[in-house]
Design a protein around this motif. Structure first.
Motif, mmCIF file in Angstrom:
data_model
loop_
_atom_site.group_PDB
_atom_site.id
_atom_site.type_symbol
_atom_site.label_atom_id
_atom_site.label_comp_id
_atom_site.label_asym_id
_atom_site.label_seq_id
_atom_site.Cartn_x
_atom_site.Cartn_y
_atom_site.Cartn_z
ATOM 1 N N UNK A 141 4.905 9.618 -7.098
ATOM 2 C CA UNK A 141 5.496 8.291 -7.267
ATOM 3 C C UNK A 141 6.651 8.340 -8.260
ATOM 4 N N UNK A 142 6.475 9.110 -9.328
ATOM 5 C CA UNK A 142 7.535 9.250 -10.329
ATOM 6 C C UNK A 142 8.777 9.909 -9.724
ATOM 7 N N UNK A 143 8.561 10.817 -8.763
ATOM 8 C CA UNK A 143 9.688 11.471 -8.077
ATOM 9 C C UNK A 143 10.326 10.567 -7.022
ATOM 10 N N UNK A 144 9.761 9.384 -6.819
ATOM 11 C CA UNK A 144 10.330 8.443 -5.853
ATOM 12 C C UNK A 144 9.735 8.539 -4.470
ATOM 13 N N UNK A 145 8.566 9.179 -4.334
ATOM 14 C CA UNK A 145 7.972 9.351 -3.020
ATOM 15 C C UNK A 145 6.601 8.724 -2.911
ATOM 16 N N UNK A 146 5.819 9.212 -1.956
ATOM 17 C CA UNK A 146 4.488 8.683 -1.726
ATOM 18 C C UNK A 146 3.571 9.807 -1.257
ATOM 19 N N UNK A 147 2.265 9.577 -1.341
ATOM 20 C CA UNK A 147 1.270 10.564 -0.926
ATOM 21 C C UNK A 147 0.265 9.904 0.008
ATOM 22 N N UNK A 148 -0.265 10.679 0.965
ATOM 23 C CA UNK A 148 -1.244 10.133 1.896
ATOM 24 C C UNK A 148 -2.278 11.195 2.277
ATOM 25 N N UNK A 149 -3.309 10.725 2.968
ATOM 26 C CA UNK A 149 -4.405 11.594 3.388
ATOM 27 C C UNK A 149 -4.779 11.277 4.827
ATOM 28 N N UNK A 150 -4.930 12.348 5.632
ATOM 29 C CA UNK A 150 -5.473 12.237 6.983
ATOM 30 C C UNK A 150 -6.640 13.215 7.070
ATOM 31 N N UNK A 151 -7.818 12.734 7.457
ATOM 32 C CA UNK A 151 -8.994 13.596 7.439
ATOM 33 C C UNK A 151 -10.001 13.188 8.505
ATOM 34 N N UNK A 152 -10.807 14.158 8.913
ATOM 35 C CA UNK A 152 -11.890 13.907 9.862
ATOM 36 C C UNK A 152 -13.063 14.795 9.468
ATOM 37 N N UNK A 153 -14.205 14.173 9.294
ATOM 38 C CA UNK A 153 -15.392 14.917 8.863
ATOM 39 C C UNK A 153 -15.733 15.986 9.893
ATOM 40 N N UNK A 154 -15.919 17.246 9.390
ATOM 41 C CA UNK A 154 -16.266 18.367 10.265
ATOM 42 C C UNK A 154 -15.075 19.044 10.894
ATOM 43 N N UNK A 155 -13.874 18.481 10.722
ATOM 44 C CA UNK A 155 -12.665 19.060 11.326
ATOM 45 C C UNK A 155 -11.714 19.592 10.265
ATOM 46 N N UNK A 156 -11.476 18.804 9.217
ATOM 47 C CA UNK A 156 -10.563 19.234 8.170
ATOM 48 C C UNK A 156 -9.781 18.077 7.598
ATOM 49 N N UNK A 157 -8.843 18.404 6.711
ATOM 50 C CA UNK A 157 -8.060 17.375 6.017
ATOM 51 C C UNK A 157 -6.607 17.799 5.917
ATOM 52 N N UNK A 158 -5.726 16.802 5.894
ATOM 53 C CA UNK A 158 -4.302 17.028 5.652
ATOM 54 C C UNK A 158 -3.857 16.120 4.530
ATOM 55 N N UNK A 159 -3.412 16.727 3.430
ATOM 56 C CA UNK A 159 -2.788 15.977 2.345
ATOM 57 C C UNK A 159 -1.276 16.138 2.488
ATOM 58 N N UNK A 160 -0.574 15.017 2.460
ATOM 59 C CA UNK A 160 0.874 15.072 2.595
ATOM 60 C C UNK A 160 1.565 14.262 1.527
ATOM 61 N N UNK A 161 2.791 14.674 1.231
ATOM 62 C CA UNK A 161 3.604 13.879 0.312
ATOM 63 C C UNK A 161 5.067 13.998 0.715
#
Length: 750
Positions: free
Chosen positions: A572-592
């Motif tokens: 946020x300080x860098x002027x952006x945003x962060x999010x999460x996409x995930x599914x139990x038993x499949x995996x996760x994606x953290x993005x910014x």
């Protein structure tokens, strides 16, 4: 010839009847403006066509008749029946008509044994009389009477004419009733409009000021003025003392006000207290007729004679009381009581807001002290802990390098545990200090231009050894079009390394971690994907909170619990945003995502280098509210532009074409309603969503004028963000900022 003359008389009579009826009908068309003239026309036509000496219209008033219009009656007769009116009984012809509801005639009043008004007969010398009832909605409202001075009974033709004229007279009476009712309703409507204007004025003061005495003075002034009273006061309930104290008074002498503030208005023993306990207004029509408590006795001694006490309540909680009084005795109308109850509700809101504001000021001061102590503690901790930690880490490394001799297997294992724990403790300390700097707004960015691929490869190299130990493959995919980025390289790598470390930590042996980078407009988008266990829905927000890891790994997994919280704040300080996409038993994606170019600070009214961020224009004349809205939107990847009045807000909207507008209503000069109207009338700004945030509860009016949403202060962070999400100004996948961070930024917001 006789038959011819008879036909000629019938023709003449018919012509006269037609002319008379036409005259009456013409008069009926203007009956609303001059009903007396229409009745005069009716009685004159009836007298002439029925060939009698006098005619009159009488209207029923309680148990007697009053003369409304007449022709041919002497002044003495009119004066006599004015002093001694005809009663509704069988002693008079009018009474019989009203009772029997049909046309009746007396061929000779001197031969009628029941007739009892010989006094008026002697004045007018009438012998034959006839009258017809005037029926209105099946109710007798009056009678039309004909008089002949000789014994000459009326024939069927005259009876038919009288019936027609009586019906026309009833229509006139109906119109008179309608006109009077319309006038009364007009007066009532005007009074209601004045009351609504007074309530609107009071509501404006309540929403625009937190100075309690100013608000209460305005309320009691309008309450007294529009309730038709002579004076009044507002009392605040002191819960600790179970009594009321006078806060403001109107149309009261300084001496009376001094005395009112000097007495104790007890909850259990006074009229005001009883009204508050019972939860409804209590009136005293005459103070001379009741037992006086200390408050009423003081008012009575000052010359007041009637009092109305209205409790000021918020739910079941007693806030105070509104008291109005008059110099004359008399009951208070239901309308006055209802009106004052509305004013009492406004008073409750004013007192409640002022109390909340005082509490907020106290809490703010306490938070400032706590924040200062926290900063001092962290600074002290940094100094006190880093020195021994450096020694622990340094000596562990020296010993592991066998600089002072060989180590056995157990000594080597224990030293590595000591080194690992020391580094973990140092990382925890660094994360806490970094998070504290971000929350306090003291973290400074060191902007430079660096290679995206090199930064990503550096992050992968830092976790490659641990990944290899567990057979985890780490892949990298970078858009060939990406080159350099202008940002803070150290903080960028810090975020990337934290996400990579988490991905490797929570990926099972033999799994895969993928890092990808691409350009999206003016933003760099980085994603880190793992094929671990995924994150349950109930933990997807919690993992972004401090000291939370979520249930996606073994309980003994190491970590500070601050990584994701700090990452989100840094992004946020860098002027952006962060999010999460995930599914139990499949995996996760953290993005910014972060801007490719570092934003250049410019005046708030004309941001040109931050055009890649959605703009939210906040229009409010209260600085504290502006600060609070900004704190709420911190970390959501939007740019907040402030406007302190309506004109400045319109200029910002036209110049910036924002993703949304957050608009207050009560502002000096151009208020929120005018701003909203102009935005909707302008083709260039018509599509901009406007969210009203106001103390005024006028949601219907706001939506009718084109507002996208309407929120009533005080507004919570989730409410505001939810409204912005609904209009598309904030992406639905953006994680909410931590509540504590928002509060630390909203000091003094009211």
């Amino acid at each position: 010839m006789e038959e011819f003359r008879s036909l000629q008389r019938d023709y003449t009579d018919a012509t006269e009847q037609f002319a008379a009826m036409n005259e009456v009908l013409t008069a009926l068309g203007r009956s609303s403006s001059d009903p007396d003239a229409v009745l005069d026309s009716v009685v004159e036509s009836a007298r002439r066509l029925c060939r009698c000496e006098a005619a009159a219209v009488y209207l029923i008033d309680d148990d007697h008749f009053t003369l409304a219009s007449s022709v041919g009656l002497s002044t003495e007769f009119v004066s006599r029946i004015g002093e001694h009116p005809f009663r509704i009984d069988r002693a008079t012809l009018l009474g019989r008509v009203a009772l029997d509801r049909q046309i009746t005639q007396i061929p000779d009043v001197l031969s009628d044994p029941e007739y009892g008004r010989q006094d008026v007969q002697r004045i007018e010398k009438f012998r034959t009389i006839m009258a017809a009832p005037m029926l209105l909605d099946d109710e007798v409202v009056g009678a039309l009477s004909l008089v002949r001075t000789e014994v000459d009974p009326f024939d069927g033709r005259a009876i038919a004419l009288l019936e027609a004229f009586a019906a026309q007279a009833a229509i006139v009476v109906r119109n008179v009733h309608l006109v009077r009712e319309l006038e009364e309703r007009g007066v009532e409507l005007a009074r209601r409009v004045e009351q609504l204007e007074a309530l609107s004025e009071v509501g404006g003061v309540v929403s625009s000021s937190l100075v309690l005495d100013e608000v209460l003075s305005n309320i009691i002034m309008n309450a007294v003025r529009f309730s038709g009273c002579d004076g009044g006061s507002i009392m605040e309930y002191v819960e600790e003392e179970r009594s009321f104290s006078v806060r403001s008074a109107y149309a009261s002498s300084a001496e009376l006000l001094r005395k009112l503030r000097g007495i104790r208005v007890d909850l259990e023993t006074t009229l005001v207290g009883r009204a508050a306990l019972e939860g409804h207004p209590i009136a005293v029509a005459d103070l001379d007729t009741v037992e006086l408590d200390p408050h009423l006795e003081l008012l009575h001694d000052d010359g007041w004679r009637s009092v109305l006490a209205v409790p000021v309540l918020r739910g079941e909680r007693i806030i105070g009381a509104l008291v109005v009084r008059r110099k004359r005795p008399g009951a208070f109308s239901d309308e006055t009581v209802e009106f004052l109850e509305t004013f009492a509700s406004q008073s409750a809101l004013a007192v409640w807001n002022a109390q909340l504001f005082r509490e907020l000021e106290t809490k703010t001061a306490e938070l400032q002290v706590v924040s200062q102590h926290k900063s001092e503690f962290l600074a002290s901790m940094s100094h006190e802990l880093r020195t021994p930690l450096n020694a622990v880490i340094g000596f562990s490394e020296v010993l592991l390098e066998r600089m002072f001799g060989e180590l056995n297997e157990r000594q080597d294992e224990y030293l590595r545990d000591i080194l690992s724990s020391g580094r973990h403790l140092l990382q925890l300390l660094n994360d806490i200090l970094d998070l504290s700097k971000v929350e306090a707004g003291r973290m400074e960015l060191a902007t430079s231009t660096f290679s995206v691929r090199s930064a990503l490869e550096y992050g992968i190299s830092m976790v490659r050894e641990r990944a290899a130990l567990h057979g985890i493959a780490v892949g990298l995919e970078v858009d060939p079009a990406l080159d350099g980025i202008e940002s803070d390289e150290l903080r960028f790598k810090q975020v990337l390394l934290n996400l990579l470390s988490n991905a490797v930590k929570f990926t099972p042996d033999g799994g895969h971690v993928a890092v990808a980078a691409r350009r999206d407009g003016d933003d760099l988008v980085v994603t880190v994907t793992d094929d671990g266990t995924g994150i349950p829905p109930e933990d997807r927000e919690r993992i972004f909170e401090s000291f939370q890891q979520g249930r996606r790994g073994a309980q003994q997994e190491e970590g500070t619990g601050l990584g994701l919280t700090l990452c989100r704040r840094i992004v946020s300080l860098l002027g952006g945003r962060m999010w999460l996409e995930t599914e139990v038993g499949v995996g996760s994606t953290f993005g910014f995502s972060v801007p490719m170019r570092s934003p250049v600070e410019e005046p708030p009214a004309a941001p040109t280098e931050q055009a890649h961020l959605p703009i939210v224009v906040v229009i409010d004349d209260d600085r504290a509210s502006l600060d609070l809205m900004t704190a709420y939107l911190d970390g959501l990847g939007v740019q907040v532009i402030h406007a302190r009045d309506g004109e400045e807000g319109l200029q910002s909207i036209r110049a910036l074409a924002p993703a949304a507008v957050v608009l207050d209503i009560r502002m000096p000069g151009l208020d929120g309603w005018q701003v909203l109207t102009r935005v909707r009338d302008d083709e260039a700004t018509r599509a901009v969503p406007v969210i009203i945030v106001s103390m005024l509860d006028e949601r219907s009016r706001g939506l009718m004028l084109g507002a996208a949403d309407y929120l009533i202060k005080p507004v919570g962070r989730e409410e505001l963000i939810g409204a912005l999400r609904r209009v598309g100004a904030v992406h639905s996948d953006v994680a909410l900022p931590e509540a504590g961070g928002a509060r630390s930024r909203s000091r003094g917001a009211g």
